[in-house]
Write a protein that holds these residues in place. Structure first.
Motif, PDB file in Angstrom:
ATOM      1  N   UNK A  95      -8.886  -4.354 -14.608  1.00 32.73           N
ATOM      2  CA  UNK A  95      -8.943  -3.991 -16.028  1.00 32.73           C
ATOM      3  C   UNK A  95     -10.287  -3.344 -16.374  1.00 32.73           C
ATOM      4  N   UNK A  96     -11.353  -3.852 -15.760  1.00 30.47           N
ATOM      5  CA  UNK A  96     -12.701  -3.343 -16.047  1.00 30.47           C
ATOM      6  C   UNK A  96     -12.939  -1.958 -15.463  1.00 30.47           C
ATOM      7  N   UNK A  97     -12.318  -1.671 -14.292  1.00 35.33           N
ATOM      8  CA  UNK A  97     -12.563  -0.385 -13.633  1.00 35.33           C
ATOM      9  C   UNK A  97     -11.598   0.716 -14.090  1.00 35.33           C
TER      10      UNK A  97
ATOM     11  N   UNK B 137      -8.896   9.170 -10.114  1.00 37.17           N
ATOM     12  CA  UNK B 137      -8.284  10.325  -9.454  1.00 37.17           C
ATOM     13  C   UNK B 137      -7.416   9.887  -8.266  1.00 37.17           C
ATOM     14  N   UNK B 138      -7.803   8.781  -7.608  1.00 39.09           N
ATOM     15  CA  UNK B 138      -6.993   8.234  -6.510  1.00 39.09           C
ATOM     16  C   UNK B 138      -6.749   6.753  -6.811  1.00 39.09           C
ATOM     17  N   UNK B 139      -5.828   6.462  -7.717  1.00 42.62           N
ATOM     18  CA  UNK B 139      -5.645   5.098  -8.205  1.00 42.62           C
ATOM     19  C   UNK B 139      -5.313   4.069  -7.145  1.00 42.62           C
ATOM     20  N   UNK B 140      -4.430   4.425  -6.191  1.00 42.38           N
ATOM     21  CA  UNK B 140      -4.047   3.413  -5.201  1.00 42.38           C
ATOM     22  C   UNK B 140      -5.207   3.069  -4.274  1.00 42.38           C
ATOM     23  N   UNK B 141      -6.023   4.090  -3.935  1.00 42.93           N
ATOM     24  CA  UNK B 141      -7.178   3.837  -3.075  1.00 42.93           C
ATOM     25  C   UNK B 141      -8.226   2.996  -3.800  1.00 42.93           C
ATOM     26  N   UNK B 142      -8.397   3.258  -5.082  1.00 36.84           N
ATOM     27  CA  UNK B 142      -9.343   2.478  -5.887  1.00 36.84           C
ATOM     28  C   UNK B 142      -8.902   1.024  -5.955  1.00 36.84           C
TER      29      UNK B 142
ATOM     30  N   UNK C 172       0.833  -1.212   0.000  1.00 36.56           N
ATOM     31  CA  UNK C 172       0.000   0.000   0.000  1.00 36.56           C
ATOM     32  C   UNK C 172       0.865   1.258   0.000  1.00 36.56           C
ATOM     33  N   UNK C 173       1.934   1.252   0.789  1.00 38.49           N
ATOM     34  CA  UNK C 173       2.830   2.413   0.873  1.00 38.49           C
ATOM     35  C   UNK C 173       3.475   2.696  -0.478  1.00 38.49           C
ATOM     36  N   UNK C 174       3.882   1.636  -1.185  1.00 44.84           N
ATOM     37  CA  UNK C 174       4.512   1.820  -2.507  1.00 44.84           C
ATOM     38  C   UNK C 174       3.510   2.378  -3.518  1.00 44.84           C
ATOM     39  N   UNK C 175       2.277   1.870  -3.460  1.00 46.75           N
ATOM     40  CA  UNK C 175       1.257   2.318  -4.417  1.00 46.75           C
ATOM     41  C   UNK C 175       0.833   3.754  -4.143  1.00 46.75           C
ATOM     42  N   UNK C 176       0.741   4.108  -2.842  1.00 50.28           N
ATOM     43  CA  UNK C 176       0.268   5.448  -2.488  1.00 50.28           C
ATOM     44  C   UNK C 176       1.243   6.534  -2.930  1.00 50.28           C
ATOM     45  N   UNK C 177       2.470   6.166  -3.186  1.00 45.69           N
ATOM     46  CA  UNK C 177       3.465   7.144  -3.623  1.00 45.69           C
ATOM     47  C   UNK C 177       3.391   7.442  -5.108  1.00 45.69           C
TER      48      UNK C 177
ATOM     49  N   UNK D 192      -0.009  -2.492 -11.601  1.00 47.26           N
ATOM     50  CA  UNK D 192      -1.063  -3.348 -11.040  1.00 47.26           C
ATOM     51  C   UNK D 192      -0.631  -4.811 -11.044  1.00 47.26           C
ATOM     52  N   UNK D 193      -0.028  -5.237 -12.161  1.00 41.92           N
ATOM     53  CA  UNK D 193       0.456  -6.628 -12.244  1.00 41.92           C
ATOM     54  C   UNK D 193       1.540  -6.896 -11.200  1.00 41.92           C
ATOM     55  N   UNK D 194       2.410  -5.921 -11.012  1.00 40.64           N
ATOM     56  CA  UNK D 194       3.484  -6.060 -10.018  1.00 40.64           C
ATOM     57  C   UNK D 194       2.889  -6.149  -8.608  1.00 40.64           C
TER      58      UNK D 194
END
Length: 401
Positions: A60-62, A68-73, A13-18, A27-29
């Motif tokens: 992929x569908x969403x 606007x907030x990809x990591x939260x989504x 989560x920390x890596x994505x939020x950055x 996403x695959x990673x």
């Protein structure tokens, strides 16, 4: 429980939020990292493959990379999918039907089955229902005595000590006695084995046909890991498992067995054992557990614990005192220390906060979260006079020493 998984998800989560933008590669990673984290926590490979495939498909569908907030989504998507595996809703046991309603416990020897029977008996008796227990374990020495000892101090629980040689005869007699005593619920403890064998399965099948239980609860040790999967499969083929009781949840850092057993049996986790005392059984909350795993904290659990343990009258009295402009003294401080202690200490409260709040506390300050320090404070305050507690400024340096 799930400590290892929580740490791994926290890092992901920390890596994505950055990142302000999530590509398909990102996403695959992240999915690969989640897969590794689940595998390390003893989650079955079948469940992991199914889970990751569904997450990728939903991602992929969403069109997460356009959010606007990809990591939260993405994290919400993972949470929703994880909830589908462990069950969206909290599942209670089914006690509806002609009394006495039968509930049968099955599982391997050493899984904590007998203790779980006693714990659930207490939980049900606390809801004003008349509960009876019977042990159909004719193999393990003192199995019957263990169950009887666990509930002997509770007058609301009836224990049937049936002197018969076979499990089926014991159960028949217990059911007849439960009907005569107008009991609401009869809990049935069955024999376990060190390993699964045909004789054991045939016996369970016979008892199940005789009792026609409303619930068949599969008891699984959270520390079994991957071994829990095969036993869950075999038991679910033999008897209609309706729910899972997860034991020793307080002593396992992985907890993958919980997710895997639910996936294999297609039955919800209904209860988890969180300690050795007879009152240490709580209803399993999927939303709460998944939120904890994803670093969203356990605010619901914190609120429930506060409602159960905090003395609201004392808190209201202090609030009223302060609203009048009166001094906050060391007696008040000691009361707050006691309230915090009843909640399991500051560390326990801190662990239930969401990861984003916990991360605001500097690492060097974490060492201050030590319950022993607060106990010392209480000892010091208890050694003071009433006047010193009210007006600590009067304490001289020699007295402080």
């Amino acid at each position: 429980m799930f400590d290892d998984l929580k740490q791994q998800f926290s890092k992901i989560t920390a890596r994505l939020s950055g990142k302000g933008f999530l590509s398909e590669k990102h996403i695959n990673q992240a999915c690969d990292e989640i897969s590794d984290a689940l595998l390390e926590s003893d989650v079955g490979i079948d469940m992991i493959d199914s889970f990751i495939n569904k997450v990728k498909k939903k991602a992929a569908q969403t069109k997460i990379y356009e959010s606007l907030s990809p990591h939260q989504t993405f994290i919400k998507l993972v949470k929703d999918e994880l909830l589908l595996f462990v069950g969206n809703d909290q599942s209670d046991i089914n006690l509806k039907g002609q009394p006495p309603v039968s509930i049968m416990f099955v599982g391997l020897q050493g899984s904590g089955k007998t203790t779980s029977v006693a714990k659930l008996a207490k939980l049900i008796s606390d809801s004003k229902k008349n509960v009876g227990l019977v042990s159909c374990d004719t193999y393990r020495p003192a199995a019957k005595e263990q169950l009887q000892t666990l509930v002997q101090e509770n007058s609301k629980i009836s224990f049937y000590d049936i002197a018969e040689t076979t499990p089926s005869l014991i159960l028949e007699n217990a059911m007849a006695s439960a009907r005569k005593d107008f009991l609401d619920v009869l809990l049935i403890d069955t024999a376990g084995r060190v390993s699964i064998d045909n004789e054991m399965m045939e016996e369970l099948e016979e008892l199940c046909q005789l009792a026609l239980p409303k619930e068949v609860l599969f008891v699984v040790d959270a520390m079994m890991g991957q071994d829990a999967l095969e036993s869950a499969r075999v038991f679910s083929r033999t008897v209609p498992i309706t729910g899972i009781v997860l034991t020793k949840a307080d002593g396992d850092a992985k907890g993958g067995a919980a997710l895997s057993a639910q996936f294999v049996t297609n039955a919800p986790i209904k209860y988890i054992g969180v300690g050795e005392l007879i009152g240490d059984l709580k209803r399993f909350s999927p939303t709460q557990i998944v939120s904890e795993i994803l670093g969203m904290g356990d605010m619901l659990g914190l609120i429930e614990k506060a409602e159960k343990n905090l003395d609201t009258k004392k808190a209201q009295k202090l609030a009223k005192k302060l609203s009048k402009g009166q001094r906050f003294d060391l007696e008040d401080f000691k009361m707050q220390l006691s309230q915090m202690e009843s909640m399991g200490g500051l560390g326990s409260i801190f662990d239930k906060l969401p990861a984003n709040l916990r991360s605001r506390v500097p690492v060097e300050k974490m060492d201050l979260i030590d319950n022993a320090r607060f106990k010392k404070m209480k000892v010091i305050i208890n050694s003071m006079t009433k006047e010193e507690k009210r007006f600590p400024t009067i304490i001289k340096s020699s007295r402080k020493k």
